[in-house]
Design a protein around this motif. Structure first.
Motif, PDB file in Angstrom:
ATOM      1  N   GLY A   1       0.630  -1.081  -0.020  1.00 43.07           N
ATOM      2  CA  GLY A   1       0.103  -0.019  -0.023  1.00 43.07           C
ATOM      3  C   GLY A   1       0.883   1.329   0.172  1.00 43.07           C
ATOM      4  N   TYR A   2       1.804   1.271   1.005  1.00 39.22           N
ATOM      5  CA  TYR A   2       2.858   2.511   1.059  1.00 39.22           C
ATOM      6  C   TYR A   2       3.518   2.624  -0.590  1.00 39.22           C
ATOM      7  CZ  TYR A   2       2.279   2.836   6.252  1.00 39.22           C
ATOM      8  OH  TYR A   2       1.763   2.964   7.391  1.00 39.22           O
ATOM      9  N   THR A   3       3.998   1.804  -1.157  1.00 35.16           N
ATOM     10  CA  THR A   3       4.800   1.542  -2.194  1.00 35.16           C
ATOM     11  C   THR A   3       3.988   2.141  -3.438  1.00 35.16           C
ATOM     12  OG1 THR A   3       6.155   0.030  -1.297  1.00 35.16           O
ATOM     13  CG2 THR A   3       6.168   0.331  -3.750  1.00 35.16           C
ATOM     14  N   VAL A   4       2.681   1.481  -3.691  1.00 40.76           N
ATOM     15  CA  VAL A   4       1.726   2.007  -4.581  1.00 40.76           C
ATOM     16  C   VAL A   4       1.330   3.303  -4.416  1.00 40.76           C
ATOM     17  CG1 VAL A   4      -0.483   1.570  -5.736  1.00 40.76           C
ATOM     18  CG2 VAL A   4       0.989  -0.304  -4.904  1.00 40.76           C
ATOM     19  N   THR A   5       1.094   3.683  -3.270  1.00 40.20           N
ATOM     20  CA  THR A   5       0.589   5.361  -3.186  1.00 40.20           C
ATOM     21  C   THR A   5       1.858   6.124  -3.369  1.00 40.20           C
ATOM     22  OG1 THR A   5      -0.878   4.416  -1.478  1.00 40.20           O
ATOM     23  CG2 THR A   5      -0.200   6.790  -1.409  1.00 40.20           C
ATOM     24  N   ALA A   6       2.946   5.792  -2.964  1.00 44.31           N
ATOM     25  CA  ALA A   6       3.990   6.850  -3.197  1.00 44.31           C
ATOM     26  C   ALA A   6       4.346   6.741  -4.779  1.00 44.31           C
ATOM     27  CB  ALA A   6       5.334   6.460  -2.535  1.00 44.31           C
TER      28      ALA A   6
ATOM     29  N   ASN B   1      11.605  -1.248  -1.018  1.00 45.78           N
ATOM     30  CA  ASN B   1      10.512  -2.037  -0.440  1.00 45.78           C
ATOM     31  C   ASN B   1      10.426  -3.576  -0.878  1.00 45.78           C
ATOM     32  OD1 ASN B   1      10.076   0.088   1.080  1.00 45.78           O
ATOM     33  ND2 ASN B   1       8.318   0.786  -0.333  1.00 45.78           N
ATOM     34  N   LEU B   2      11.036  -3.996  -2.160  1.00 50.38           N
ATOM     35  CA  LEU B   2      10.991  -5.395  -2.649  1.00 50.38           C
ATOM     36  C   LEU B   2      11.572  -6.217  -1.773  1.00 50.38           C
ATOM     37  CD1 LEU B   2      11.216  -4.615  -6.344  1.00 50.38           C
ATOM     38  CD2 LEU B   2       9.049  -4.957  -5.097  1.00 50.38           C
ATOM     39  N   PRO B   3      12.988  -5.919  -1.439  1.00 50.82           N
ATOM     40  CA  PRO B   3      13.599  -6.869  -0.589  1.00 50.82           C
ATOM     41  C   PRO B   3      12.907  -7.022   0.746  1.00 50.82           C
ATOM     42  CG  PRO B   3      15.218  -5.131  -1.000  1.00 50.82           C
ATOM     43  CD  PRO B   3      13.940  -5.041  -1.714  1.00 50.82           C
ATOM     44  N   MET B   4      12.229  -5.976   1.181  1.00 48.10           N
ATOM     45  CA  MET B   4      11.708  -5.892   2.821  1.00 48.10           C
ATOM     46  C   MET B   4      10.628  -6.820   2.771  1.00 48.10           C
ATOM     47  SD  MET B   4      10.577  -2.639   4.778  1.00 48.10           S
ATOM     48  CE  MET B   4       9.451  -2.190   3.746  1.00 48.10           C
TER      49      MET B   4
END
Length: 456
Positions: free
Chosen positions: A387-392, A410-413
């Motif tokens: 959610g955070y990644t897509v929104t940003a 965020n991908l490796p996380m």
């Protein structure tokens, strides 16, 4: 006795061959890929062959009995239900009657009948045509209609094991469908006993295992057998699953389609289970069957992490969530978090509300992953990261090409969260009564797979 087993390379056929040979019978293996030889015969129901030609072949080999295990779940350009399930076997059965074959056993399917619903399904209708043709012939015959078959080489079992291994498991129609799976070794033993029975038989028998399970319960047993931990269960409308089956028909697979969804919707429980009568004992419990022949998923998603490694990964994630919440709450202007929220459309009071929500969520995720990890916690973390990644990415597209990779990181996380999720093991349920059925399964393994050493 000399027995022709058609479909000898499939799940049921291979088990029947092994069972018959272990009991001293001479077996001729019939398969599309086989060549005519002392112990093999080329059997391709897609090729038309007259009953007279079949009679000549069977007589020349001195075949005493025929077992037809040929079956497909999905039709294709090279294999049709009309030929594989109906016309081909009918030609064989009529040839067997002409050749004086003593006995024929036909492996049909549970659910075959003359009701409108089953007649509307090409799979069941084609099986019915062969069953009825065999019943009209002047020889000893048995039609076995097993429930869902599991065990080595079972394509449906591999599919169910794969679905059960996923971190999020879909449940068509809520997963309440009733099933009574039977192990392929016990189905093969039932076939062998019927071949050996000198009493004349002309009957249709339904077979099932020991347990009547819901679809959800069955997948849970598969998951236990694979040694996997918690999963999230996602009920889905049956209509949506049928749509997925329609899309899957275009993929290179032979199990998942609209008809298999319709078969699941009908359930798979015998009206009268003849397994105990044929076996001379009660069939084996589903969990114990899976323990003897562990299911094999098409995708291996099992992850093993040592406790120190898992603890280090959880601590790192917890630190990330808690640090983000602390910096955002205490240094909201210096950290630039309010500016970022404004660019995402949250300004003024809406910005403050969004900040409070974000800090609360991050704090909760950090504490839960550190102190009470579970499938739900990992699922929530995954959703938050996505959610955070897509929104940003949508609101601030320039971050996607930033040389420091603020979003790419965020991908490796996310991968770390998924790894912990797949490796998570819930504590075993306490107080569950246990009945030791290993002696039953030891005998089963020895009878039907002599080369395998049964477990202690």
């Amino acid at each position: 006795m000399k027995v022709l087993v058609c479909g000898s390379t499939g799940c049921v056929g291979q088990a029947v061959v092994r069972a018959l040979r272990s009991r001293g019978h001479e077996v001729v293996e019939g398969a599309r890929s086989a060549r005519d030889g002392d112990r093999s015969m080329q059997v391709d129901f897609m090729r038309e062959r007259t009953p007279e030609a079949w009679a000549a072949r069977l007589s020349a080999r001195g075949v005493d009995a025929v077992v037809n295990c040929v079956g497909i779940l999905m039709a294709s350009r090279t294999q049709s239900f009309e030929r594989v399930h109906a016309a081909g076997p009918i030609e064989l059965f009529r040839g067997a009657a002409r050749a004086g074959v003593r006995r024929v056993v036909q492996i049909s399917a549970l659910g075959v009948g003359d009701d409108a619903d089953s007649l509307a399904m090409p799979y069941l209708r084609s099986k019915l045509l062969a069953d009825e043709s065999l019943a009209a012939l002047p020889l000893d015959w048995t039609v076995l209609r097993p429930a869902l078959v599991y065990g080595p080489r079972s394509q449906s079992a591999a599919l169910f094991a794969t679905l059960a291994s996923l971190p999020v498991i879909s449940l068509p129609g809520g997963g309440t469908q009733r099933l009574q799976p039977i192990h392929v070794f016990e189905l093969a033993e039932a076939v062998a006993r019927r071949i050996e029975d000198d009493t004349p038989h002309r009957e249709v028998l339904e077979l099932g295992g020991a347990d009547v399970l819901s679809y959800r319960e069955m997948l849970a047993r598969y998951r236990d057998a694979l040694g996997l931990g918690e999963a999230l269960w996602l009920p889905l409308p049956m209509l949506l699953m049928k749509l997925a089956g329609w899309l899957a028909e275009a993929l290179p697979q032979k199990v998942f389609c609209r008809d298999t969804m319709r078969l699941l919707e009908r359930g798979s429980v015998p009206a009268r289970n003849a397994a105990a009568a044929l076996l001379g004992r009660a069939p084996t419990a589903f969990a114990q069957g899976l323990a003897i022949t562990r299911p094999e998923a098409m995708l291996n998603l099992r992850v093993e992490l040592s406790p120190p490694v898992a603890a280090l990964m959880r601590a790192s994630l917890a630190f990330m969530w808690l640090y983000t919440a602390l910096v955002s709450a205490l240094l909201r202007d210096a950290s630039g978090v309010m500016a970022l929220l404004a660019r995402c459309g949250f300004e003024g009071d809406a910005g403050i509300a969004a900040l409070v929500f974000s800090c609360t969520l991050n704090t909760a995720l950090g504490l839960m992953v550190l102190m009470r990890p579970s499938a739900r916690v990992y699922a929530l973390q995954s959703a938050a990261i996505v959610g955070y990644t897509v929104t940003a990415a949508v609101r601030m597209p320039e971050l996607t090409i930033d040389h420091c990779g603020p979003l790419v990181k965020n991908l490796p996380m996310l991968a770390a969260v998924l790894t912990l999720w797949l490796a998570h093991r819930a504590p075993k349920e306490q107080g569950r009564p246990f009945r030791d059925e290993r002696p039953i399964m030891k005998g089963l393994a020895v009878r039907l797979n002599p080369s395998r050493t049964p477990p202690a």
